[in-house]
Design a protein around this motif. Structure first.
Motif, mmCIF file in Angstrom:
data_model
loop_
_atom_site.group_PDB
_atom_site.id
_atom_site.type_symbol
_atom_site.label_atom_id
_atom_site.label_comp_id
_atom_site.label_asym_id
_atom_site.label_seq_id
_atom_site.Cartn_x
_atom_site.Cartn_y
_atom_site.Cartn_z
ATOM 1 N N THR A 137 47.552 -66.017 15.883
ATOM 2 C CA THR A 137 48.438 -66.301 16.957
ATOM 3 C C THR A 137 47.900 -65.286 17.772
ATOM 4 O OG1 THR A 137 50.465 -65.706 15.592
ATOM 5 C CG2 THR A 137 50.541 -64.657 16.793
ATOM 6 N N GLY A 138 46.745 -64.593 17.375
ATOM 7 C CA GLY A 138 45.824 -63.831 18.431
ATOM 8 C C GLY A 138 45.155 -64.584 19.635
ATOM 9 N N ILE A 139 44.274 -66.295 19.306
ATOM 10 C CA ILE A 139 43.804 -66.594 19.349
ATOM 11 C C ILE A 139 44.594 -67.898 20.164
ATOM 12 C CG2 ILE A 139 42.580 -69.094 18.892
ATOM 13 C CD1 ILE A 139 41.211 -67.310 16.466
ATOM 14 N N LYS A 140 45.870 -68.281 20.002
ATOM 15 C CA LYS A 140 46.716 -68.454 20.721
ATOM 16 C C LYS A 140 46.488 -67.871 21.935
ATOM 17 C CE LYS A 140 50.826 -70.657 20.922
ATOM 18 N NZ LYS A 140 52.162 -71.260 19.773
ATOM 19 N N GLN A 141 47.584 -67.240 21.551
ATOM 20 C CA GLN A 141 47.374 -65.601 23.215
ATOM 21 C C GLN A 141 46.553 -66.089 23.840
ATOM 22 O OE1 GLN A 141 48.797 -62.329 21.174
ATOM 23 N NE2 GLN A 141 50.798 -63.373 20.694
ATOM 24 N N GLN A 142 45.020 -65.392 23.512
ATOM 25 C CA GLN A 142 44.163 -65.477 24.107
ATOM 26 C C GLN A 142 43.360 -66.961 24.602
ATOM 27 O OE1 GLN A 142 41.213 -62.189 22.331
ATOM 28 N NE2 GLN A 142 40.171 -62.727 23.844
ATOM 29 N N PHE A 143 42.861 -67.669 23.644
ATOM 30 C CA PHE A 143 42.437 -68.864 24.405
ATOM 31 C C PHE A 143 43.363 -70.428 23.831
ATOM 32 C CE2 PHE A 143 39.859 -65.380 22.134
ATOM 33 C CZ PHE A 143 38.281 -65.822 22.906
ATOM 34 N N GLY A 144 44.048 -70.216 23.226
ATOM 35 C CA GLY A 144 45.076 -71.621 23.675
ATOM 36 C C GLY A 144 45.216 -71.943 22.555
ATOM 37 N N GLY A 145 44.564 -71.936 21.736
ATOM 38 C CA GLY A 145 44.446 -72.813 19.938
ATOM 39 C C GLY A 145 43.024 -73.074 19.908
ATOM 40 N N VAL A 146 42.456 -73.797 18.783
ATOM 41 C CA VAL A 146 41.676 -73.889 18.021
ATOM 42 C C VAL A 146 41.792 -75.479 18.226
ATOM 43 C CG1 VAL A 146 40.319 -74.393 15.579
ATOM 44 C CG2 VAL A 146 40.865 -71.489 16.419
ATOM 45 N N ASP A 147 39.795 -75.651 18.561
ATOM 46 C CA ASP A 147 39.727 -76.810 18.521
ATOM 47 C C ASP A 147 38.315 -77.548 17.154
ATOM 48 O OD1 ASP A 147 40.637 -77.243 20.664
ATOM 49 O OD2 ASP A 147 38.778 -76.890 21.686
ATOM 50 N N VAL A 148 37.878 -76.257 17.195
ATOM 51 C CA VAL A 148 37.618 -76.878 15.639
ATOM 52 C C VAL A 148 37.419 -75.100 14.856
ATOM 53 C CG1 VAL A 148 34.566 -76.531 14.634
ATOM 54 C CG2 VAL A 148 34.986 -78.066 17.161
ATOM 55 N N CYS A 149 37.075 -75.116 13.454
ATOM 56 C CA CYS A 149 37.787 -74.501 12.772
ATOM 57 C C CYS A 149 36.510 -74.384 11.379
ATOM 58 C CB CYS A 149 38.798 -74.661 12.187
ATOM 59 S SG CYS A 149 38.868 -73.265 10.464
ATOM 60 N N ILE A 150 35.705 -73.881 11.478
ATOM 61 C CA ILE A 150 34.449 -73.433 10.678
ATOM 62 C C ILE A 150 34.643 -72.914 8.967
ATOM 63 C CG2 ILE A 150 32.330 -73.688 9.775
ATOM 64 C CD1 ILE A 150 31.869 -73.895 12.537
ATOM 65 N N GLU A 192 49.524 -79.143 17.913
ATOM 66 C CA GLU A 192 50.242 -78.763 19.180
ATOM 67 C C GLU A 192 50.062 -78.799 19.943
ATOM 68 O OE1 GLU A 192 52.550 -74.125 19.744
ATOM 69 O OE2 GLU A 192 50.910 -74.547 18.449
ATOM 70 N N ARG A 193 49.025 -78.733 19.970
ATOM 71 C CA ARG A 193 48.138 -79.152 22.065
ATOM 72 C C ARG A 193 47.819 -80.883 22.496
ATOM 73 N NH1 ARG A 193 43.447 -76.520 22.133
ATOM 74 N NH2 ARG A 193 43.664 -75.772 19.474
ATOM 75 N N LYS A 194 48.161 -81.284 20.977
ATOM 76 C CA LYS A 194 47.539 -82.797 21.117
ATOM 77 C C LYS A 194 45.976 -83.385 21.378
ATOM 78 C CE LYS A 194 52.239 -84.292 23.103
ATOM 79 N NZ LYS A 194 52.907 -82.988 22.629
ATOM 80 N N VAL A 195 45.239 -82.211 20.258
ATOM 81 C CA VAL A 195 44.138 -82.124 20.152
ATOM 82 C C VAL A 195 43.538 -83.150 19.371
ATOM 83 C CG1 VAL A 195 41.829 -81.466 20.057
ATOM 84 C CG2 VAL A 195 43.338 -79.487 21.198
ATOM 85 N N ASP A 196 43.337 -84.484 19.563
ATOM 86 C CA ASP A 196 43.297 -85.130 18.115
ATOM 87 C C ASP A 196 41.442 -85.404 18.497
ATOM 88 O OD1 ASP A 196 44.420 -87.132 16.604
ATOM 89 O OD2 ASP A 196 44.039 -88.514 17.787
ATOM 90 N N ASP A 197 40.643 -84.406 18.490
ATOM 91 C CA ASP A 197 39.370 -84.764 18.745
ATOM 92 C C ASP A 197 39.180 -83.464 17.362
ATOM 93 O OD1 ASP A 197 39.503 -83.640 20.845
ATOM 94 O OD2 ASP A 197 37.192 -84.485 21.774
ATOM 95 N N GLY A 198 39.531 -83.040 17.229
ATOM 96 C CA GLY A 198 39.584 -81.640 16.786
ATOM 97 C C GLY A 198 38.684 -81.751 15.641
ATOM 98 N N HIS A 199 38.038 -80.799 14.525
ATOM 99 C CA HIS A 199 37.104 -81.065 13.817
ATOM 100 C C HIS A 199 36.855 -79.314 13.013
ATOM 101 C CE1 HIS A 199 33.307 -83.352 12.350
ATOM 102 N NE2 HIS A 199 33.122 -82.938 10.846
#
Length: 250
Positions: free
Chosen positions: A75-88, A131-138
């Motif tokens: 939730t904090g990442i969404k509020q501050q950055f919009g969302g996650v593109d890469v999750c390690i 949710e953000r239609k990011v189809d190249d995430g990793h």
């Protein structure tokens, strides 16, 4: 790595070792990195050190074994950055007891961090991408060579079982994303013995005893493999990178 410049990466277990080094290299590549761990002060110190780099590092405190804290993290990442593109998913731990000497409390603690937290972070990261239609995430799991071999070292047998679970989860998620015709990729990096705080902390010994037998992998070696995985063209999924120190016997 050019296509990742300015995009958002979450690294768990980011306060030391492999996680901190991954943060350093991703910031150097121009990404907006969120480092999550219980010890956020160490991540903040690293963030201050990297202030002149092309990207940025933001420290977020999170006990990954607490489901609500993980949900609040996203939730904090969404509020501050919009969302996650890469999750390690780097966070992991082990106790130093054999299967015959271990306790249910220790086994659950390892499962909660090494398996359940990894699954929850993955689920939330994929949901953020969709949710953000990011189809190249990793999604990248920092696993272990112990997800592929069972050694004769009894104190790490249950830890080995958790890493075998990560190997199964890696392929399961690949199949689920493929069934949805998603181009979100999932990969793992599975290193052998790597010189970090992990083994000395687990075994309550100094680093020379833990890593003195031969030249071990360094955290930088593992982080470089993470960047290699991320750098692959969108049509290439590097599934699982197995890394051994050249002299490691098993």
């Amino acid at each position: 790595m050019e296509r990742w410049i300015g995009r958002v990466a979450l690294v768990t277990g980011a306060s030391s070792g492999i996680g901190a080094t991954i943060c350093r290299q991703l910031v150097g590549a121009g990404m907006k990195v969120i480092g999550a761990a219980r010890n956020a002060d160490r991540i903040q110190a690293l963030s201050n050190e990297l202030s002149g780099m092309p990207g940025s590092l933001t420290a977020m405190k999170c006990d990954l074994t607490k489901d609500l804290e993980v949900l609040n993290l996203f939730t904090g990442i969404k509020q501050q950055f919009g969302g996650v593109d890469v999750c390690i998913n780097n966070a992991g731990m082990s106790h130093n007891h054999s299967l015959l000497d271990g306790t249910p409390e220790e086994w659950r603690e390892m499962l909660d961090l090494n398996v359940v937290a990894l699954c929850l972070c993955t689920k939330e990261a994929v949901a953020s991408m969709k949710e953000r239609k990011v189809d190249d995430g990793h999604i990248i799991h920092i696993s272990s060579i112990l997800g592929h071999v069972v050694t004769g070292s009894a104190p790490i047998h249950f830890y080995t079982a958790t890493k075998y679970a990560v190997t199964a989860l890696l392929e399961g998620l690949r199949q689920e994303l493929r069934a949805e015709k998603s181009h979100i990729r999932v990969s793992a990096v599975s290193p052998g013995l790597t010189e970090t705080e992990f083994s000395p902390r687990m075994r309550n010994i100094d680093g020379k005893q833990a890593y003195g037998a031969f030249k071990c992998l360094q955290a930088e070696d593992v982080a470089s493999s993470v960047l290699h995985v991320l750098s692959a063209p969108p049509h290439v999924q590097i599934h699982d990178v197995l890394m051994w120190p050249t002299q490691q016997p098993a």
